[in-house]
Design an enzyme around this catalytic site. Structure first.
Site, short mmCIF file in Angstrom:
data_model
loop_
_atom_site.label_atom_id
_atom_site.label_comp_id
_atom_site.label_asym_id
_atom_site.label_seq_id
_atom_site.Cartn_x
_atom_site.Cartn_y
_atom_site.Cartn_z
N ARG A 208 -2.54 1.07 10.86
CA ARG A 208 -1.60 1.08 9.06
C ARG A 208 -2.70 2.00 8.66
O ARG A 208 -3.08 1.83 7.99
CB ARG A 208 -1.44 -0.57 8.70
CG ARG A 208 -2.07 -2.05 9.66
CD ARG A 208 -0.03 -2.11 9.45
NE ARG A 208 0.36 -2.56 7.67
CZ ARG A 208 1.73 -2.71 7.95
NH1 ARG A 208 2.84 -2.68 8.53
NH2 ARG A 208 2.05 -2.86 6.32
N VAL A 209 -1.23 2.00 7.36
CA VAL A 209 -2.22 3.21 5.88
C VAL A 209 -2.11 2.50 4.60
O VAL A 209 -2.39 2.93 3.73
CB VAL A 209 -0.99 4.63 6.01
CG1 VAL A 209 -1.42 5.53 6.98
CG2 VAL A 209 0.46 3.88 5.93
N ASP A 210 -1.89 1.59 4.85
CA ASP A 210 -1.69 0.41 3.45
C ASP A 210 -3.23 -0.54 3.91
O ASP A 210 -4.23 -0.42 4.55
CB ASP A 210 -1.07 -0.55 3.28
CG ASP A 210 -0.13 -1.02 4.99
OD1 ASP A 210 -1.39 -1.38 5.56
OD2 ASP A 210 0.99 -1.43 4.09
N ASP A 211 -3.71 -1.48 2.74
CA ASP A 211 -4.30 -2.54 2.94
C ASP A 211 -4.70 -3.51 3.36
O ASP A 211 -4.60 -4.56 3.48
CB ASP A 211 -4.42 -2.83 1.08
CG ASP A 211 -5.19 -1.62 0.58
OD1 ASP A 211 -6.21 -1.25 0.80
OD2 ASP A 211 -4.66 -1.23 -1.00
#
Ligand code: 6R9
Length: 799
Positions: free
Chosen positions: A667-670
């Protein structure tokens, strides 16, 4: 055959390859045994170095080569001293090695045809150039083998037997999606055929509202297609579900006829209590057969099910109940998980009380008596609201008319984590989802009617929706449903079940593979596993060493692995191997499924061609795509379609190698992916700060050996509160109670302050580095409002 010398070899291990310092010539692959484990010897990497496969294949005994000593020096360097004791050319085992095709033969025979046909790969992907390959079933998948080819026998029987066939079908699916998917959709039962256009979409936020529709105007029912249609085609007496309980020996099964009857009884009951088309039903059940039954019963009457994973806490359940406002909640009194009993009804009671206090009271709580876990009399009960499943449902008729619904009518809601504290209600509709899950199941697992299929996922997650329930049943498959824990009574349980039911397709998560890997090979080798022909992986990237263990040991180097990349939002597989077509690379999800156009974009949203890394997006819609977030279309548009206008943004990072293979990087998000479960950092933070002694919290993901990612929480306490072990436990407990045990932080790191910019934004990049102890990579900390915070955090790292 080479290596006909009796020599000492000094082998230096620089992970992951072993090099010999010897320069003896070697011409063909051969094998050696170290401590009675078989290793492959492959061609030299350079004339100076030789590499040695380090993956055990079997435990077959041979005296051809023996390891004379084995010792480990510090750090990463392992020195092996091997004495090749003797080498017998007339050894029968040797003959079998010699008769195997040499590397040269591999590259020039039919395998080269595979490779050459890959001249043009989808989405600017490039072509396969490396030929350092082994054939499935004939050799090991090792560090050196970039490509693992399907065997000729496997490919010949596969639905998609070659890359060329894949490319032809893929081309068709992209050039004429309407025609491609209509042809497939026509194989299902439609009360009324869909209208024109077959699909309509807008994925470009700059052009207005995001919209995806497939087969609109078509009237169908997914339950009818899963059950009645298959019964009509002669599968009534075929086993639909095998159920394996928590205790070995506790089992059951239902044929397609019996499953339909059970579904109809529940559907009739639901109708009787007033559940109508479009109404929500929350299902909070463990993996009993009643879980897929409840899903199918809702679908039969057009109700929208929302399954909540039975590991979520009362608060999480209440939050979901308040969001979708169901007429009824379906649960059971308790469940055994391994040696523990979990009192589900108590959790539901607390959730219903919470929801009622907040203004939404549920009328009916239908409770299945799971007598192996808890007796009826010991179950807490609210008269008027609670009803025993066994008392009422069994009294209803075993046939029930189908509610024909539009292809675009909602089928289910499934909540998933996002980057805010509030979970997102992912909404899937009927027709496109039906066609997509059935088709992906058939091709990615090369499904055949004689297969016995087992997916270890829980129906509380999307995998249990698409690939325990709908996808397999739409294909008239026989599905194993397992209620228990994979390490109970011991770590061999999975393979015991595989042998018991003769499972041929086994689909699981890398976290399970890793945890079983740690327990030792003997739990696997104790069982035959002969029935297995395909393995599957989902939920997170599968690291190459887990891939190899899964492939070499569990699958006996014979079963291709379908590493399926997809999401709750995508409904079905998006990037996946087609096992008969593709040479595989350990750890890569390979290529897009039919109709899917993945693109990798840079931070400006510009598509990157060929070999690259970036953000994974999808161009154009596919039938299984989610249509909205329940009650919040705006959040749907901003979360998924605004970052990179014109595309669906997955939230994942991805690289594509020069051969066009896709490698998901996380994932590149939170969002953290713990054991394949998505958890928003914001959800954990909001649970932590609800603790009266917690002033502030920041959560990041860290690498975890078994879970993939672990949860690492930085916690600032209220002024004057001292750090203590009890407080640490109490903070963890708060998260368990508010979200569920699976979201409990692995580490609480006391933080007198958090690294913030002058505008107050927490710099998570720094926290991630501290959490993973990469202290020399902290980067520029001068923009922090108070740079000394970083030193304080480092000082408290191991406190
Ligand atoms: C099906 C499912 C989705 C997220 C996704 C990605 C990760 C899933 C993967 C994978 C690498 C795979 N993910 N499958 N990463 N390789 N084969 O898991 O859905 O719970 O929504 O999670 O899981 O990060 O974005 P969901």
């Amino acid at each position: 055959m080479a290596l006909c010398c009796s020599n000492d070899y000094n082998i230096l291990r620089r992970s992951p390859t072993l090099y010999t310092q010897d320069s003896a010539q070697e011409t063909a692959p051969t094998q050696i045994f170290l401590n009675s484990k078989l290793f492959n010897w492959v061609k030299p990497c350079t004339n100076k170095k030789k590499s040695l496969h380090f993956s055990p294949l079997t435990h077959r005994k041979s005296s051809r080569f023996r390891c004379s000593s084995y010792y480990q020096s510090s750090g990463y360097t392992i020195t092996l001293r091997i004495r090749l004791l003797f080498f017998a050319m007339d050894d029968p085992f040797e003959r079998s090695i010699s008769s195997r095709p040499s590397k040269k033969a591999l590259t020039t025979s039919n395998h080269l045809r595979h490779v050459e046909s890959l001249a043009t790969l989808p989405s600017g992907a490039g072509r396969i150039s490396k030929l350092n390959a082994v054939i499935l079933g004939e050799s090991l998948a090792s560090e050196e083998d970039d490509l693992v080819f399907p065997s000729g026998d496997f490919s010949r029987q596969a639905h998609v037997p070659s890359p060329q066939k894949y490319l032809d079908m893929y081309k068709m699916s992209i050039e004429d999606p309407a025609g491609f998917w209509s042809d497939i959709a026509s194989q299902f039962y439609w009360k009324q055929r869909w209208g024109q256009p077959v699909y309509s979409e807008n994925l470009d936020i700059r052009k207005g509202r995001i919209k995806i529709e497939w087969f609109k105007g078509g009237m169908t029912n997914i339950c009818y297609n899963c059950l009645d249609r298959n019964i009509e085609s002669g599968n009534g007496e075929k086993t639909a579900l095998f159920w394996e309980g928590n205790e070995p020996g506790e089992d059951g099964n239902l044929t397609y006829n019996q499953l339909l009857q059970r579904v109809c009884q529940l559907a009739n009951y639901l109708k009787h209590i007033g559940v109508k088309k479009g109404d929500a039903v929350v299902i909070y059940l463990p993996m009993l057969m009643e879980l897929p039954i409840a899903m199918l019963a809702c679908a039969r009457i057009g109700a929208v099910h929302s399954v909540v994973f039975a590991g979520f806490s009362a608060e999480s359940l209440a939050q979901r109940i308040m969001d979708c406002k169901p007429k009824v909640v379906i649960t059971c009194n308790a469940v055994r998980r391994g040696s523990k009993i979990i009192y589900l009804k108590d959790i539901v009671d607390a959730a219903l009380a919470d929801s009622a206090q907040n203004g939404f009271a549920v009328d009916v709580c239908l409770t299945y008596e799971n007598c192996s876990a808890l007796e009826k009399v010991k179950t807490k009960w609210q008269e008027g609201r609670d009803t025993w499943w066994q008392d009422v449902v069994t009294k209803y008729p075993t046939t029930c008319d189908v509610e024909w619904v539009d292809a675009e009518d909602p089928l289910f809601l499934l909540y998933t984590s996002g980057s805010t504290g509030k979970p997102k209600g992912v909404l899937h509709t009927t027709g496109g989802y039906m066609v997509y899950t059935a088709t992906t199941f058939k091709y990615a697992f090369d499904y055949k009617p004689s297969d016995i299929y087992w997916c270890t996922a829980d129906c509380g997650w999307i995998t249990g929706h698409s690939y325990v329930t709908y996808g397999p049943l739409l294909n008239a498959a026989t599905v194993v449903v397992f209620e228990g824990a994979p390490n109970y009574p011991d770590s061999g349980r999975c393979w015991d079940i595989v042998d018991k039911y003769k499972v041929s397709i086994f689909y699981t998560a890398p976290t399970l593979v890793r945890s079983l890997m740690r327990e030792g090979d003997e739990y696997v080798t104790r069982y035959s596993r002969k029935s297995l022909r395909i393995l599957g992986s989902v939920g997170e990237p599968i690291n190459p060493s887990a891939w190899r263990w899964f492939y070499n040991l569990v699958g006996d180097s014979r079963c291709p692995i379908s590493d399926t990349w997809w999401q709750t939002e995508t409904g079905g597989f998006m990037i996946t191997p087609l096992p008969g077509a593709w040479p595989q690379k350990p750890g890569s999800a390979t290529f897009p499924f039919f109709g899917v156009q993945p693109v990798i974009v840079d931070e400006k949203g510009v598509e990157i061609e060929g070999e690259c890394s970036g953000y994974l997006c999808v161009k154009s819609s596919w039938p299984g795509a989610f249509r909205t977030l329940y009650g919040d279309h705006e959040r749907y548009e901003t979360t998924y379609f605004s970052a990179f206008p014109g595309y669906y943004f997955s939230g994942d990072g991805c690289s594509r190698d020069k051969d066009g293979y896709h490698w998901l990087t996380g994932r590149v998000d939170d969002v953290i992916n713990v054991s394949g479960h998505r958890i928003g950092t914001a959800e954990v933070e909001s649970a932590l700060v609800s603790h009266p002694q917690c002033a502030e919290a920041a959560v990041v993901g860290v690498e975890h050996e078994v879970k993939g990612q672990g949860i690492y929480a930085f916690v600032t306490l209220v002024e004057g509160v001292p750090y203590s072990e009890d407080l640490r436990k109490s903070l963890v407990l708060t998260v368990r109670n508010q979200i569920g045990a699976f979201a409990a932080p692995d580490k609480i790191h006391w933080a007198p302050g958090l690294p913030k910019t002058r505008s107050g934004k927490i710099m998570r990049r720094i926290l991630r580095k501290i959490a993973s102890r990469q202290l020399d990579e902290l980067g520029d900390t001068s923009t922090l409002a108070d740079p000394s915070v970083v030193d304080q955090l480092i000082a408290l790292a191991d406190s």
